[in-house]
Design a protein around this motif. Structure first.
Motif, PDB file in Angstrom:
ATOM      1  N   SER A  34       0.833  -1.201   0.000  1.00  9.32           N
ATOM      2  CA  SER A  34       0.000   0.000   0.000  1.00  9.32           C
ATOM      3  C   SER A  34       0.871   1.255   0.000  1.00  9.32           C
ATOM      4  O   SER A  34       0.606   2.208  -0.740  1.00  9.32           O
ATOM      5  CB  SER A  34      -0.918  -0.002   1.215  1.00  9.32           C
ATOM      6  N   ARG A  38       0.859   3.797  -3.274  1.00 13.97           N
ATOM      7  CA  ARG A  38       0.429   5.184  -3.090  1.00 13.97           C
ATOM      8  C   ARG A  38       1.565   6.148  -3.408  1.00 13.97           C
ATOM      9  O   ARG A  38       1.325   7.240  -3.920  1.00 13.97           O
ATOM     10  CB  ARG A  38      -0.106   5.398  -1.685  1.00 13.97           C
ATOM     11  N   LEU A  41       1.747   6.381  -7.210  1.00 15.75           N
ATOM     12  CA  LEU A  41       0.610   7.128  -7.728  1.00 15.75           C
ATOM     13  C   LEU A  41       0.622   8.599  -7.302  1.00 15.75           C
ATOM     14  O   LEU A  41      -0.304   9.346  -7.602  1.00 15.75           O
ATOM     15  CB  LEU A  41      -0.703   6.479  -7.276  1.00 15.75           C
ATOM     16  N   ASN A  42       1.680   9.006  -6.615  1.00 18.72           N
ATOM     17  CA  ASN A  42       1.872  10.376  -6.156  1.00 18.72           C
ATOM     18  C   ASN A  42       0.741  10.832  -5.229  1.00 18.72           C
ATOM     19  O   ASN A  42       0.259  11.950  -5.315  1.00 18.72           O
ATOM     20  CB  ASN A  42       2.018  11.332  -7.345  1.00 18.72           C
ATOM     21  N   LYS A  43       0.329   9.926  -4.351  1.00 14.74           N
ATOM     22  CA  LYS A  43      -0.646  10.261  -3.323  1.00 14.74           C
ATOM     23  C   LYS A  43       0.068  10.223  -1.981  1.00 14.74           C
ATOM     24  O   LYS A  43       1.154   9.666  -1.859  1.00 14.74           O
ATOM     25  CB  LYS A  43      -1.793   9.252  -3.318  1.00 14.74           C
ATOM     26  N   ARG A  44      -0.545  10.821  -0.983  1.00 15.54           N
ATOM     27  CA  ARG A  44       0.064  10.775   0.345  1.00 15.54           C
ATOM     28  C   ARG A  44       0.146   9.322   0.796  1.00 15.54           C
ATOM     29  O   ARG A  44      -0.862   8.626   0.849  1.00 15.54           O
ATOM     30  CB  ARG A  44      -0.751  11.572   1.338  1.00 15.54           C
ATOM     31  N   ALA A  45       1.333   8.892   1.145  1.00 17.13           N
ATOM     32  CA  ALA A  45       1.560   7.481   1.433  1.00 17.13           C
ATOM     33  C   ALA A  45       0.890   7.037   2.729  1.00 17.13           C
ATOM     34  O   ALA A  45       0.538   5.871   2.871  1.00 17.13           O
ATOM     35  CB  ALA A  45       3.051   7.187   1.494  1.00 17.13           C
ATOM     36  N   TRP A  46       0.709   7.952   3.684  1.00 21.34           N
ATOM     37  CA  TRP A  46       0.154   7.537   4.976  1.00 21.34           C
ATOM     38  C   TRP A  46      -1.361   7.681   5.052  1.00 21.34           C
ATOM     39  O   TRP A  46      -1.962   7.396   6.059  1.00 21.34           O
ATOM     40  CB  TRP A  46       0.803   8.321   6.111  1.00 21.34           C
ATOM     41  N   ASN A  47      -1.995   8.139   3.990  1.00 19.91           N
ATOM     42  CA  ASN A  47      -3.448   8.183   3.958  1.00 19.91           C
ATOM     43  C   ASN A  47      -3.971   6.880   3.377  1.00 19.91           C
ATOM     44  O   ASN A  47      -3.211   6.027   2.946  1.00 19.91           O
ATOM     45  CB  ASN A  47      -3.937   9.367   3.126  1.00 19.91           C
ATOM     46  N   GLY A  48      -5.262   6.725   3.356  1.00 24.86           N
ATOM     47  CA  GLY A  48      -5.836   5.504   2.797  1.00 24.86           C
ATOM     48  C   GLY A  48      -5.614   4.313   3.708  1.00 24.86           C
ATOM     49  O   GLY A  48      -5.621   4.435   4.930  1.00 24.86           O
ATOM     50  N   THR A  50      -2.967   2.547   4.324  1.00 25.26           N
ATOM     51  CA  THR A  50      -1.612   2.318   4.830  1.00 25.26           C
ATOM     52  C   THR A  50      -1.559   2.355   6.350  1.00 25.26           C
ATOM     53  O   THR A  50      -0.978   1.473   6.978  1.00 25.26           O
ATOM     54  CB  THR A  50      -0.644   3.359   4.243  1.00 25.26           C
TER      55      THR A  50
END
Length: 78
Positions: A34, A38, A41-48, A50
Motif C-alpha cells: 500500500s 500510493r 501514484l503520487n498520493k500521500r503514502a500515509w493516507n488511505g 496504509t
C-alpha cells in the motif's frame, strides 16, 4: 507435518504466537504494498489503507514475537 501440528497443539503459547506472527507478516506485506503503490501514484503514502495496515501489523506482530519468545524461554527450564 503431523509432528508440527502435534507440537503446536501441545504448546498453545507457541501455536498462538506463530499464528499472530504469520498474520502480522501478512499485514506487513499489505502495509508495504500500500505504501509503495500510493507513493508511485503520487498520493500521500500515509493516507488511505496504509495507516490501518501499519497498526494491525503492530498489534499482531509484536505480541506474536513476544509469545514465541516466552515459549522459548519457558522451554529452557525457567
Amino acid at each position: 507435518m503431523n509432528d508440527i501440528v502435534a507440537n503446536l497443539t501441545a504448546q498453545p503459547i507457541l501455536g498462538v504466537g506463530t499464528v499472530l506472527f504469520v498474520i502480522g507478516l501478512g499485514f506487513a506485506v499489505l502495509f508495504g504494498l500500500s505504501f509503495r503503490i500510493r507513493a508511485v501514484l503520487n498520493k500521500r503514502a500515509w493516507n488511505g489503507p496504509t495507516r490501518p495496515f501499519f497498526f494491525l501489523m503492530l498489534l499482531t506482530l509484536i505480541p506474536g514475537i513476544a509469545l514465541i519468545g516466552l515459549q522459548l524461554w519457558l522451554n529452557q527450564g525457567h
